[in-house]
Design a protein around this motif. Structure first.
Motif, PDB file in Angstrom:
ATOM      1  N   ASP A   2       0.690  -1.044   0.143  1.00 52.25           N
ATOM      2  CA  ASP A   2       0.067  -0.166   0.091  1.00 52.25           C
ATOM      3  C   ASP A   2       0.930   1.332  -0.233  1.00 52.25           C
ATOM      4  O   ASP A   2       1.892   1.291   0.813  1.00 52.25           O
ATOM      5  CB  ASP A   2      -0.832  -0.142   1.371  1.00 52.25           C
ATOM      6  CG  ASP A   2      -1.694   1.106   1.655  1.00 52.25           C
ATOM      7  OD1 ASP A   2      -1.823   2.112   0.894  1.00 52.25           O
ATOM      8  OD2 ASP A   2      -1.557   1.484   2.810  1.00 52.25           O
ATOM      9  N   ARG A   4       0.563   4.339   1.143  1.00 53.40           N
ATOM     10  CA  ARG A   4       0.544   4.939   2.272  1.00 53.40           C
ATOM     11  C   ARG A   4       1.537   4.394   3.331  1.00 53.40           C
ATOM     12  O   ARG A   4       1.926   4.960   3.896  1.00 53.40           O
ATOM     13  CB  ARG A   4      -0.949   5.298   2.588  1.00 53.40           C
ATOM     14  CG  ARG A   4      -1.492   6.295   1.622  1.00 53.40           C
ATOM     15  CD  ARG A   4      -2.940   6.724   2.184  1.00 53.40           C
ATOM     16  NE  ARG A   4      -3.783   5.450   2.015  1.00 53.40           N
ATOM     17  CZ  ARG A   4      -4.977   5.468   2.591  1.00 53.40           C
ATOM     18  NH1 ARG A   4      -5.624   6.667   2.884  1.00 53.40           N
ATOM     19  NH2 ARG A   4      -5.884   4.406   2.027  1.00 53.40           N
ATOM     20  N   THR A  28      -3.254   7.967   6.561  1.00 55.18           N
ATOM     21  CA  THR A  28      -2.143   7.717   6.509  1.00 55.18           C
ATOM     22  C   THR A  28      -1.230   7.668   7.662  1.00 55.18           C
ATOM     23  O   THR A  28      -0.243   6.989   8.050  1.00 55.18           O
ATOM     24  CB  THR A  28      -1.339   8.913   5.457  1.00 55.18           C
ATOM     25  OG1 THR A  28      -2.424   8.956   4.433  1.00 55.18           O
ATOM     26  CG2 THR A  28       0.011   8.387   4.911  1.00 55.18           C
ATOM     27  N   ARG A  31      -1.413   4.635   9.680  1.00 55.36           N
ATOM     28  CA  ARG A  31      -0.534   3.558   9.288  1.00 55.36           C
ATOM     29  C   ARG A  31       1.181   3.698  10.244  1.00 55.36           C
ATOM     30  O   ARG A  31       1.590   2.939  10.562  1.00 55.36           O
ATOM     31  CB  ARG A  31      -0.179   3.489   7.749  1.00 55.36           C
ATOM     32  CG  ARG A  31      -1.434   2.758   7.256  1.00 55.36           C
ATOM     33  CD  ARG A  31      -1.580   3.538   5.858  1.00 55.36           C
ATOM     34  NE  ARG A  31      -2.317   2.552   5.336  1.00 55.36           N
ATOM     35  CZ  ARG A  31      -3.598   2.827   4.991  1.00 55.36           C
ATOM     36  NH1 ARG A  31      -4.302   4.032   5.559  1.00 55.36           N
ATOM     37  NH2 ARG A  31      -4.481   2.190   4.327  1.00 55.36           N
ATOM     38  N   ASP A 117       0.537   9.372  -0.541  1.00 59.21           N
ATOM     39  CA  ASP A 117       0.725   8.586  -1.805  1.00 59.21           C
ATOM     40  C   ASP A 117       0.522   9.469  -2.948  1.00 59.21           C
ATOM     41  O   ASP A 117       0.227  10.773  -2.755  1.00 59.21           O
ATOM     42  CB  ASP A 117      -0.490   7.519  -1.689  1.00 59.21           C
ATOM     43  CG  ASP A 117      -1.922   8.104  -2.018  1.00 59.21           C
ATOM     44  OD1 ASP A 117      -1.973   8.736  -3.191  1.00 59.21           O
ATOM     45  OD2 ASP A 117      -2.735   8.070  -1.071  1.00 59.21           O
TER      46      ASP A 117
END
Ligand code: 5RP
Length: 225
Positions: A2, A4, A28, A31, A117
């Protein structure tokens, strides 16, 4: 991976034991907090919203959380963004209505690491996102009128989902979402801040040499510095 998560992972390189870390807000950042909770470095965390504070606490990091009045510096702030100009000099933030505390912590930090991203990197800002402006509730119609008449574009009051009425920020204020006619930059940031009733805007400009934007892609990350 992914994109992010890829950006969040790379941001972990900026974290070292003993640091005071500003925690931005948004998905984000979830994460990044997930990674912190696995590694558990010996750091203190200064959250920029009730949301990221509660997320970090749920991930077992409650003992690390501090408020600005409990620390004497922010070594590094890690934060997401809604849009990043491709040269990294202007960001739009505030999609999650956390812009005021984010700007305080990001401004205060010695190093500001933005994790996004690649869909967030654009040639001109804003491209898709509105520019959020946090306003004192009493002043919202005046500020909206002033922005529309003096600066061009449309400014609308952000309304909640799951609750009737306007979105109320963690600071007890409202958000105007401004769709300007033109590109915005540091001059726009200063002009908006000059309107009485404005607390701050989601334009984050001129972080100079302290900013690093980590852009996650399908195949890894690249940096804008
Ligand atoms: C919240 C913010 C967020 O950093 C921004 O909206 C990006 O969020 P996400 O990582 O979920 O795309 O400014 O006020």
């Amino acid at each position: 991976m992914d994109p992010r998560m890829a950006a969040a992972k790379r941001a972990m390189d900026y974290i070292a034991d003993g640091m005071v870390v500003g925690l931005g807000s948004g998905t984000t950042m979830y994460r990044f907090v997930d990674l912190l909770s696995h590694v558990r470095p010996r750091v203190l965390l200064v959250p920029t919203s009730v949301d990221i504070e509660q997320y970090a606490a749920r991930r077992g990091l409650a003992d690390l959380i501090r408020y600005p009045w409990q620390v004497d510096r922010i070594d590094v702030a890690v934060d997401g963004a809604d849009e990043v100009r491709s040269d990294g000099r202007v960001l739009i933030k505030g999609g999650g209505a956390a812009l005021v505390r984010e700007k305080i912590v990001d401004y205060w930090s010695r190093r500001f690491v933005v994790i996004v991203d690649e869909s967030k990197v654009v040639d001109r800002v804003p491209t898709n996102s509105p520019v959020p402006v946090e306003v004192v509730p009493y002043a919202w119609p005046v500020v909206a009128h002033e922005i529309e008449s003096e600066m061009c574009g449309e400014a609308s009051l952000r309304r909640g989902t799951g609750k009737l009425g306007p979105v109320v920020t963690d600071n007890g204020n409202y958000i105007l979402d401004w769709r300007p006619c033109n590109e915005v930059d540091d001059n726009t940031e200063r002009a908006i801040k000059g309107i009485p009733g404005v607390v701050d805007s989601g334009i984050f400009a001129n972080y100079g040499g302290r900013i690093t934007v980590v852009v996650g892609t399908g195949g890894g990350v690249y940096l804008i510095e």
